[in-house]
Write a protein that holds these residues in place. Structure first.
Motif, PDB file in Angstrom:
ATOM      1  N   UNK A 165       1.022  27.119 -17.500  1.00  0.00           N
ATOM      2  CA  UNK A 165      -0.259  26.888 -16.840  1.00  0.00           C
ATOM      3  C   UNK A 165      -0.313  27.338 -15.399  1.00  0.00           C
ATOM      4  N   UNK A 166       0.833  27.309 -14.695  1.00  0.00           N
ATOM      5  CA  UNK A 166       0.856  27.726 -13.305  1.00  0.00           C
ATOM      6  C   UNK A 166      -0.105  26.930 -12.443  1.00  0.00           C
ATOM      7  N   UNK A 167      -0.812  27.632 -11.561  1.00  0.00           N
ATOM      8  CA  UNK A 167      -1.735  26.980 -10.629  1.00  0.00           C
ATOM      9  C   UNK A 167      -3.009  26.484 -11.297  1.00  0.00           C
ATOM     10  N   UNK A 168      -3.209  26.840 -12.545  1.00  0.00           N
ATOM     11  CA  UNK A 168      -4.440  26.441 -13.239  1.00  0.00           C
ATOM     12  C   UNK A 168      -4.354  25.054 -13.858  1.00  0.00           C
ATOM     13  N   UNK A 169      -3.170  24.427 -13.765  1.00  0.00           N
ATOM     14  CA  UNK A 169      -3.012  23.109 -14.383  1.00  0.00           C
ATOM     15  C   UNK A 169      -2.359  22.126 -13.417  1.00  0.00           C
ATOM     16  N   UNK A 170      -2.642  20.879 -13.639  1.00  0.00           N
ATOM     17  CA  UNK A 170      -1.902  19.768 -13.044  1.00  0.00           C
ATOM     18  C   UNK A 170      -1.365  18.948 -14.206  1.00  0.00           C
ATOM     19  N   UNK A 191      -3.887  25.378 -23.991  1.00  0.00           N
ATOM     20  CA  UNK A 191      -4.435  25.569 -22.648  1.00  0.00           C
ATOM     21  C   UNK A 191      -5.590  26.557 -22.667  1.00  0.00           C
ATOM     22  N   UNK A 192      -5.458  27.601 -23.458  1.00  0.00           N
ATOM     23  CA  UNK A 192      -6.496  28.634 -23.525  1.00  0.00           C
ATOM     24  C   UNK A 192      -7.779  28.112 -24.144  1.00  0.00           C
ATOM     25  N   UNK A 193      -7.681  27.154 -25.052  1.00  0.00           N
ATOM     26  CA  UNK A 193      -8.888  26.604 -25.663  1.00  0.00           C
ATOM     27  C   UNK A 193      -9.684  25.781 -24.659  1.00  0.00           C
ATOM     28  N   UNK A 226     -10.999  31.322 -19.779  1.00  0.00           N
ATOM     29  CA  UNK A 226     -10.907  32.366 -18.760  1.00  0.00           C
ATOM     30  C   UNK A 226      -9.501  32.497 -18.171  1.00  0.00           C
ATOM     31  N   UNK A 227      -8.639  31.513 -18.447  1.00  0.00           N
ATOM     32  CA  UNK A 227      -7.256  31.581 -17.981  1.00  0.00           C
ATOM     33  C   UNK A 227      -6.305  32.134 -19.021  1.00  0.00           C
ATOM     34  N   UNK A 228      -6.828  32.588 -20.154  1.00  0.00           N
ATOM     35  CA  UNK A 228      -5.972  32.999 -21.276  1.00  0.00           C
ATOM     36  C   UNK A 228      -5.001  34.110 -20.892  1.00  0.00           C
ATOM     37  N   UNK A 229      -5.451  35.064 -20.065  1.00  0.00           N
ATOM     38  CA  UNK A 229      -4.561  36.162 -19.680  1.00  0.00           C
ATOM     39  C   UNK A 229      -3.399  35.652 -18.829  1.00  0.00           C
ATOM     40  N   UNK A 230      -3.681  34.736 -17.931  1.00  0.00           N
ATOM     41  CA  UNK A 230      -2.632  34.140 -17.103  1.00  0.00           C
ATOM     42  C   UNK A 230      -1.643  33.386 -17.981  1.00  0.00           C
ATOM     43  N   UNK A 231      -2.171  32.584 -18.902  1.00  0.00           N
ATOM     44  CA  UNK A 231      -1.302  31.811 -19.790  1.00  0.00           C
ATOM     45  C   UNK A 231      -0.435  32.738 -20.646  1.00  0.00           C
ATOM     46  N   UNK A 232      -1.026  33.825 -21.120  1.00  0.00           N
ATOM     47  CA  UNK A 232      -0.279  34.761 -21.961  1.00  0.00           C
ATOM     48  C   UNK A 232       0.846  35.424 -21.159  1.00  0.00           C
TER      49      UNK A 232
END
Length: 322
Positions: free
Chosen positions: A48-53, A151-153, A157-163
């Protein structure tokens, strides 16, 4: 490898069909993710990186087999955008709550993504599987893919980052497996016996050609009888096993009984080290990550059983004294 949330929740032993639709978030706000185990939490943070807590419920030394949700846990999970649990009956004491929560929130049992033909039968429950799939980094690959899919579901819009993050983690998992094969292969044939507090290492043993003997069963809720301890003592003596291993999340009482029993028969057995079985190391340490957990276990086992290991593990990141 990526399975949809619907596929995960409708697999043979997954959560109920009556589930809430995924929450869609704005790009500005991080996704609030709750994970039951440390291994899942670390995986979600890496992907998840910066897109998740991410909040992990079970910390170092916590036994997931007997863990029950606290009031604080309930609040966290009911407010989360996504709840990631392990499944495969690992969180046995939380299962009823997780089933109920899945009717209102997005709940994904990520270990249900492991193909059924790769799972081992549960020794104590005829219709269940051994949940300890994290002990084999290759089996953790579909679990990581399931995390990325979940996470992508919630945040398409973060799917590319997650991939991209998943691909990086996948490379690490392949490296871990290669490292384990290399150093564990240096253990002499007559010493390839791994004796632990409970039967959490069967996938590890299958992957790396180690015989695994656990005092307790797959679940720490199962009791180790006197007959089981006597039988293991006899095995230690007859096969001249020189080292056994304690676990960070399981009492060492039974292991001490093994050592004392062997000593009474004139055979010395030592503690080969403490392994991370159902929980990782301390937060903020390398051992408190999934790669660090596996690196520590592999390096500790190989060193204690007469193998050849590099100083401080795969990348020189393990704490000194292994």
């Amino acid at each position: 490898m990526t399975l949809s949330r619907r596929q995960l929740l409708t697999s043979a032993t997954a959560l109920p069909l009556a589930v809430a639709l995924p929450i869609r978030l704005s790009a500005a706000e991080p996704m609030n993710v709750v994970a039951t185990t440390g291994m899942i939490a670390d995986t979600a943070m890496r992907i998840g990186g910066d897109l998740v807590e991410v909040k992990g419920l079970m910390g170092p030394g916590v036994d997931p087999h007997s863990y029950r949700q606290t009031r604080t846990d309930i609040v966290a999970m009911t407010r989360a955008d996504l709840v990631l649990c392990h499944g495969l009956y690992l969180e046995a004491q939380m299962e009823e709550f997780l089933h109920a929560l899945a009717r209102r929130r997005s709940v994904v049992a990520v270990a249900e993504a492991v193909p059924r033909d790769k799972l081992r039968a549960h020794a104590d429950y005829a219709d269940k599987f051994d949940p300890h799939v994290w002990m084999d980094p290759i089996l953790w690959r579909p679990v990581a893919a399931a995390v990325a899919g979940a996470l992508s579901e919630v945040r398409p819009e973060g799917a590319d980052v997650f991939a991209a993050n998943l691909a990086e983690l996948d490379e690490t998992l392949v490296r871990l497996d290669a490292y384990a094969r290399e150093v564990l292969a240096t253990i002499p044939d007559n010493a390839r016996v791994l004796v632990t507090a409970h039967d959490a290492f069967s996938y590890f043993g299958r992957a790396y050609d180690m015989e695994v003997l656990g005092i307790q069963g797959i679940s720490t809720e199962s009791e180790a009888g006197l007959n089981r301890i006597r039988a293991l003592v006899d095995t230690l003596v007859e096969r001249r096993v020189g080292a056994v291993f304690v676990e960070s999340s399981v009492s060492d009482r039974n292991m001490r009984a093994l050592i004392e029993g062997a000593a009474a028969q004139g055979h010395e057995v030592r503690i080969g080290g403490e392994l991370f079985s159902d929980a990782m190391g301390l937060p903020g340490t390398y051992e408190g990550t999934y790669p660090g957990m596996i690196d520590h276990n592999v390096t500790t086992i190989a060193a204690a059983l007469g193998g050849t290991v590099p100083e401080r593990g795969m990348d020189g990141r393990l704490k000194a004294g292994i």
